[in-house]
Design a protein around this motif. Structure first.
Motif, PDB file in Angstrom:
ATOM      1  N   LEU A   1      -4.683   2.934   3.084  1.00 15.78           N
ATOM      2  CA  LEU A   1      -5.982   2.455   2.612  1.00 15.78           C
ATOM      3  C   LEU A   1      -7.061   2.806   3.630  1.00 15.78           C
ATOM      4  O   LEU A   1      -6.871   2.614   4.834  1.00 15.78           O
ATOM      5  CB  LEU A   1      -5.940   0.937   2.410  1.00 15.78           C
ATOM      6  N   GLY A   2      -8.156   3.345   3.146  1.00 13.11           N
ATOM      7  CA  GLY A   2      -9.280   3.682   4.022  1.00 13.11           C
ATOM      8  C   GLY A   2      -9.104   4.993   4.765  1.00 13.11           C
ATOM      9  O   GLY A   2      -9.942   5.352   5.588  1.00 13.11           O
ATOM     10  N   ASN A   3      -7.993   5.738   4.490  1.00 13.45           N
ATOM     11  CA  ASN A   3      -7.791   7.029   5.176  1.00 13.45           C
ATOM     12  C   ASN A   3      -8.706   8.090   4.552  1.00 13.45           C
ATOM     13  O   ASN A   3      -8.528   8.461   3.395  1.00 13.45           O
ATOM     14  CB  ASN A   3      -6.325   7.453   5.067  1.00 13.45           C
TER      15      ASN A   3
ATOM     16  N   ILE B   1      -9.256   7.854   0.462  1.00 14.74           N
ATOM     17  CA  ILE B   1      -8.670   6.656  -0.144  1.00 14.74           C
ATOM     18  C   ILE B   1      -9.518   5.436   0.217  1.00 14.74           C
ATOM     19  O   ILE B   1      -9.742   5.162   1.398  1.00 14.74           O
ATOM     20  CB  ILE B   1      -7.211   6.477   0.316  1.00 14.74           C
ATOM     21  N   PRO B   2      -9.984   4.734  -0.807  1.00 15.42           N
ATOM     22  CA  PRO B   2     -10.827   3.554  -0.545  1.00 15.42           C
ATOM     23  C   PRO B   2     -10.075   2.513   0.293  1.00 15.42           C
ATOM     24  O   PRO B   2      -8.842   2.481   0.289  1.00 15.42           O
ATOM     25  CB  PRO B   2     -11.125   2.997  -1.946  1.00 15.42           C
ATOM     26  N   SER B   3     -10.810   1.661   0.971  1.00 12.07           N
ATOM     27  CA  SER B   3     -10.140   0.690   1.843  1.00 12.07           C
ATOM     28  C   SER B   3      -9.875  -0.642   1.143  1.00 12.07           C
ATOM     29  O   SER B   3      -9.391  -1.578   1.771  1.00 12.07           O
ATOM     30  CB  SER B   3     -10.960   0.487   3.120  1.00 12.07           C
ATOM     31  N   ASN B   4     -10.157  -0.726  -0.135  1.00  6.10           N
ATOM     32  CA  ASN B   4      -9.960  -1.965  -0.893  1.00  6.10           C
ATOM     33  C   ASN B   4      -8.500  -2.438  -0.863  1.00  6.10           C
ATOM     34  O   ASN B   4      -7.612  -1.757  -1.366  1.00  6.10           O
ATOM     35  CB  ASN B   4     -10.397  -1.703  -2.340  1.00  6.10           C
ATOM     36  N   PRO B   5      -8.229  -3.606  -0.287  1.00  2.00           N
ATOM     37  CA  PRO B   5      -6.841  -4.087  -0.143  1.00  2.00           C
ATOM     38  C   PRO B   5      -6.123  -4.298  -1.477  1.00  2.00           C
ATOM     39  O   PRO B   5      -4.883  -4.319  -1.514  1.00  2.00           O
ATOM     40  CB  PRO B   5      -6.994  -5.417   0.609  1.00  2.00           C
TER      41      PRO B   5
ATOM     42  N   LEU C   1       4.851  14.962  -7.118  1.00  7.03           N
ATOM     43  CA  LEU C   1       4.798  14.046  -5.976  1.00  7.03           C
ATOM     44  C   LEU C   1       4.589  12.638  -6.503  1.00  7.03           C
ATOM     45  O   LEU C   1       3.852  12.436  -7.478  1.00  7.03           O
ATOM     46  CB  LEU C   1       3.623  14.385  -5.053  1.00  7.03           C
ATOM     47  N   GLY C   2       5.219  11.681  -5.851  1.00  6.92           N
ATOM     48  CA  GLY C   2       4.932  10.278  -6.111  1.00  6.92           C
ATOM     49  C   GLY C   2       4.250   9.725  -4.870  1.00  6.92           C
ATOM     50  O   GLY C   2       4.764   9.872  -3.758  1.00  6.92           O
ATOM     51  N   VAL C   3       3.067   9.141  -5.050  1.00  4.07           N
ATOM     52  CA  VAL C   3       2.281   8.666  -3.910  1.00  4.07           C
ATOM     53  C   VAL C   3       2.092   7.168  -4.038  1.00  4.07           C
ATOM     54  O   VAL C   3       1.635   6.685  -5.082  1.00  4.07           O
ATOM     55  CB  VAL C   3       0.903   9.383  -3.864  1.00  4.07           C
ATOM     56  N   THR C   4       2.465   6.427  -3.003  1.00  5.39           N
ATOM     57  CA  THR C   4       2.276   4.980  -3.009  1.00  5.39           C
ATOM     58  C   THR C   4       1.305   4.612  -1.893  1.00  5.39           C
ATOM     59  O   THR C   4       1.574   4.890  -0.709  1.00  5.39           O
ATOM     60  CB  THR C   4       3.620   4.256  -2.773  1.00  5.39           C
ATOM     61  N   LEU C   5       0.186   4.033  -2.264  1.00  5.02           N
ATOM     62  CA  LEU C   5      -0.827   3.697  -1.247  1.00  5.02           C
ATOM     63  C   LEU C   5      -0.273   2.624  -0.311  1.00  5.02           C
ATOM     64  O   LEU C   5       0.328   1.642  -0.741  1.00  5.02           O
ATOM     65  CB  LEU C   5      -2.130   3.226  -1.912  1.00  5.02           C
ATOM     66  N   GLN C   6      -0.483   2.859   0.982  1.00  8.31           N
ATOM     67  CA  GLN C   6       0.149   2.017   2.007  1.00  8.31           C
ATOM     68  C   GLN C   6      -0.863   1.011   2.580  1.00  8.31           C
ATOM     69  O   GLN C   6      -1.950   1.397   2.906  1.00  8.31           O
ATOM     70  CB  GLN C   6       0.616   2.905   3.174  1.00  8.31           C
TER      71      GLN C   6
END
Ligand code: HEC
Length: 320
Positions: free
Chosen positions: A207-209, A280-284, A315-320
């Motif tokens: 998040l936020g990257n 990537i937005p930083s919204n939790p 690709l499967g991407v899971t936001l961390q």
């Protein structure tokens, strides 16, 4: 004092010492170096000592995995068909990152990034590759010499990996090392030259990257490209054979797509690349959010499918 017998034994040993090859003959391999970058160009490859120009054998490379996570290991098999009669041969190979791990009939350089045969009794070599901890694209290069086994450098035939065995330039096999949070889904399909594009992400989807990006390499160059994003968590891959693209699979649903053009380059070596930055937005609230993605491109090669496309792995991407 030496009698006649010891004298003749001594001279026989001396003759033998002169005749016998040094401990490491070429039969036990030759490794690339900066002065002899064997795996890249004809001007400094096997042909600088063995007969002539590239041609003869066709070189195949099989990979267990093309898209890996940091430090993951997979098997690589290099084999050659055709060329000088017989079953003897040798190879040189290297990787731009990571380590090659010798198999039964190979040995590696001290640095571990290069490999060669350890005997000349085969035209197939299986060994392992360990991805570096560092993420991003990796290229594997190889050249094979199908020798006639006379222990000399004439009558041997050699070629680089690639669609055309007479090509004086080697075609790399592409691999990708993904950041944590990004996993491959299925595999890509080869273009008409036999190149398989890979798709990965060098930075973690945290998040936020602001640096997260999606990168496809080994695409047809200057080609129309479609990047697809899907949201379904569980989805079987769709066989595109029925659409005229046998061997290709769609690994994502279509929630959104982006169009573009791959970078220019040599088509037979699949030098096209397509990169999309995704801040990537930083919204939790987004933590744990999953999306799929895949890249397809138009394949203008002579050997293209009825539906002239290629697809990367998904690709499967899971936001961390
Ligand atoms: C610097 C010169 C040189 C280069 C470059 C070279 N070789 Fe050789 N190679 C030799 C010589 C000399 C011999 C024969 C004598 C020996 O066994 O040492 C040989 C023999 C061989 C043999 C055994 C031949 C037989 O008939 O049994 C193989 C296999 C081989 N080379 C593979 C390769 C491969 C693969 C490359 C390219 C990656 C290569 N060589 C590049 C000099 C070279």
């Amino acid at each position: 004092m030496m009698n006649a017998r010891t004298l003749s034994v001594a001279s026989a040993l001396a003759t033998l010492a002169v005749l016998s090859p040094p401990a490491l003959t070429r039969s036990s391999g030759i490794l690339p170096s900066s002065s002899l970058p064997l795996t890249r160009n004809a001007s400094a490859s096997c042909g600088s000592c063995h007969s002539g120009t590239p041609g003869g054998p066709t070189v195949q490379v099989q990979l267990g995995l093309r898209v890996l996570s940091g430090s993951q290991t997979t098997a690589i098999t290099v084999s050659a068909t055709g060329g000088a009669a017989g079953t003897r041969g040798g190879l040189a190979a290297d990787v731009t990152a990571g380590q090659l791990i010798a198999g039964a009939n190979t040995r590696t350089s001290t640095a571990g990034n290069a490999l060669t045969h350890s005997d000349d009794r085969s035209r197939t070599w299986t060994f392992n590759y360990q991805a570096p901890a560092q993420t991003g694209p990796v290229e594997f290069y190889t050249v094979v010499n199908a020798v006639n086994g006379d222990g000399r450098t004439n009558g041997d035939t050699w070629a680089f990996h690639g669609s055309n065995p007479t090509n004086p330039v080697s075609t790399p096999v592409r691999m990708y090392v993904n950041a944590p949070g990004v996993v491959p889904i299925g595999s890509g399909c080869a273009d008409g030259y036999g190149n398989v594009a890979v798709y990965g992400a060098p930075h973690p989807p945290t998040l936020g990257n602001p640096n997260f990006s999606l990168e496809a390499i080994g695409l047809p160059p200057s080609a129309r490209v479609m990047l697809i994003i899907g949201l379904q968590k569980n989805m079987p891959s769709f066989d595109m054979g029925v659409m005229g693209a046998p061997g290709c699979f769609l690994h994502t649903d279509l929630a959104a797509s982006v169009y573009g053009i791959s970078t220019p380059g040599d088509a037979s070596r699949a030098e096209g690349r397509f990169v999309i930055p995704v801040a990537i937005p930083s919204n939790p609230v987004l933590k744990g959010f999953f999306f799929r993605t895949q890249v397809g491109a138009v394949d203008a090669s002579p050997g293209a499918r009825a539906l002239p496309v290629v697809f990367t792995n998904g690709l499967g991407v899971t936001l961390q």
